[in-house]
Design a protein around this motif. Sequence first.
Motif, PDB file in Angstrom:
ATOM      1  N   ILE A 140      10.190   5.545   5.995  1.00  0.00           N
ATOM      2  CA  ILE A 140       8.847   5.287   5.760  1.00  0.00           C
ATOM      3  C   ILE A 140       9.002   3.840   4.730  1.00  0.00           C
ATOM      4  O   ILE A 140       9.747   3.624   3.805  1.00  0.00           O
ATOM      5  N   ALA A 141       7.857   3.180   5.026  1.00  0.00           N
ATOM      6  CA  ALA A 141       7.709   1.879   4.382  1.00  0.00           C
ATOM      7  C   ALA A 141       6.331   1.824   3.836  1.00  0.00           C
ATOM      8  O   ALA A 141       5.458   2.154   4.239  1.00  0.00           O
ATOM      9  N   VAL A 142       6.378   1.533   2.501  1.00  0.00           N
ATOM     10  CA  VAL A 142       5.009   1.657   1.813  1.00  0.00           C
ATOM     11  C   VAL A 142       5.108   0.201   1.241  1.00  0.00           C
ATOM     12  O   VAL A 142       5.717  -0.519   0.505  1.00  0.00           O
ATOM     13  N   ASP A 161      -8.082  -4.848  -0.824  1.00  0.00           N
ATOM     14  CA  ASP A 161      -6.617  -4.575  -0.884  1.00  0.00           C
ATOM     15  C   ASP A 161      -6.308  -3.150  -0.293  1.00  0.00           C
ATOM     16  O   ASP A 161      -7.120  -2.103  -0.684  1.00  0.00           O
ATOM     17  N   TYR A 162      -5.116  -3.079   0.153  1.00  0.00           N
ATOM     18  CA  TYR A 162      -4.556  -1.836   0.880  1.00  0.00           C
ATOM     19  C   TYR A 162      -3.267  -1.463   0.250  1.00  0.00           C
ATOM     20  O   TYR A 162      -2.448  -2.358   0.008  1.00  0.00           O
ATOM     21  N   GLU A 182      -0.654   4.614   7.777  1.00  0.00           N
ATOM     22  CA  GLU A 182      -1.543   5.627   7.257  1.00  0.00           C
ATOM     23  C   GLU A 182      -2.117   4.587   6.019  1.00  0.00           C
ATOM     24  O   GLU A 182      -1.226   4.281   5.401  1.00  0.00           O
ATOM     25  N   ILE A 183      -3.505   4.549   6.043  1.00  0.00           N
ATOM     26  CA  ILE A 183      -3.818   3.863   4.570  1.00  0.00           C
ATOM     27  C   ILE A 183      -3.760   4.952   3.776  1.00  0.00           C
ATOM     28  O   ILE A 183      -4.867   5.799   3.474  1.00  0.00           O
ATOM     29  N   LEU A 184      -3.245   4.777   2.367  1.00  0.00           N
ATOM     30  CA  LEU A 184      -3.070   5.729   1.458  1.00  0.00           C
ATOM     31  C   LEU A 184      -4.378   5.379   0.399  1.00  0.00           C
ATOM     32  O   LEU A 184      -4.888   6.252  -0.308  1.00  0.00           O
ATOM     33  N   SER A 185      -4.643   4.193   0.162  1.00  0.00           N
ATOM     34  CA  SER A 185      -5.783   3.669  -0.658  1.00  0.00           C
ATOM     35  C   SER A 185      -6.142   2.204  -0.142  1.00  0.00           C
ATOM     36  O   SER A 185      -5.564   1.528   0.165  1.00  0.00           O
ATOM     37  N   GLN A 186      -7.567   2.099  -0.475  1.00  0.00           N
ATOM     38  CA  GLN A 186      -8.151   0.881  -0.111  1.00  0.00           C
ATOM     39  C   GLN A 186      -9.198   0.375  -1.201  1.00  0.00           C
ATOM     40  O   GLN A 186      -9.883   1.273  -1.735  1.00  0.00           O
ATOM     41  N   ARG A 187      -9.400  -0.668  -1.815  1.00  0.00           N
ATOM     42  CA  ARG A 187     -10.541  -1.144  -2.510  1.00  0.00           C
ATOM     43  C   ARG A 187     -10.751  -2.656  -2.373  1.00  0.00           C
ATOM     44  O   ARG A 187     -10.070  -3.340  -2.119  1.00  0.00           O
ATOM     45  N   GLU A 188     -12.221  -2.707  -2.417  1.00  0.00           N
ATOM     46  CA  GLU A 188     -12.540  -4.244  -1.960  1.00  0.00           C
ATOM     47  C   GLU A 188     -12.376  -4.997  -3.578  1.00  0.00           C
ATOM     48  O   GLU A 188     -12.520  -4.571  -4.584  1.00  0.00           O
ATOM     49  N   ALA A 189     -11.573  -6.300  -3.303  1.00  0.00           N
ATOM     50  CA  ALA A 189     -11.386  -7.078  -4.276  1.00  0.00           C
ATOM     51  C   ALA A 189     -12.540  -7.800  -4.794  1.00  0.00           C
ATOM     52  O   ALA A 189     -13.513  -8.210  -4.147  1.00  0.00           O
TER      53      ALA A 189
END
Length: 189
Positions: A140-142, A161-162, A182-189
């Motif tokens: 697993i790579a994060v 940002d992911y 799998e995208i664990l989180s995302q937020r618009e910068a």
Amino acid sequence: MTVDQSAVTASSKTTTRHRLLTPVLIAAIVVLAALSSVLGVLLAQGLAPSPEGVDDFLAERSSRVEERASELSQLLLNYDATNIEGVADRILEISTGNFREQYEQLIAELGTALEEVSASSRGRILEGPSISFRAASEAIAVLNVTQTTQSRDNPTGRTIDYIWQITFVNVESSGWKADRLEILSQREA
């Protein structure tokens, strides 16, 4: 009544022989049990991996997974209509399973769409990859990455940002391949 002396002598000899053999057989059993225990312990110590051996094994594999995770992330983040075919070919080379199937479906539509809207994507790895192993052949790579997409309609772009997690499997003939993203989180910068 007469007693056969030869029968009494034979019976006495048999009893004496049994008395002598019993301790010898017990001693032999005890010695064999002790030897098998010692042999079992020696074999277990010789076959059990040392902590240093496990660390070396995982460190070697970890660096290969790190390289592959970085390469795949760079490919997924940096593309435009002029290079999407080469990027897609390389992504397909280093992927397998569901990830490969889903990417094949996506890329069939993406190339044309990129050209129509003059879209491009630029990005970079902010942190990682951080590698862990589920098994000797599954890692697993994060990664924490940022991606800016631009188009004719949005020339200033949109940055997101992911944090994503990539599952890799070690395929014997071709090394580590991406099997899932799998995208664990995302937020618009």
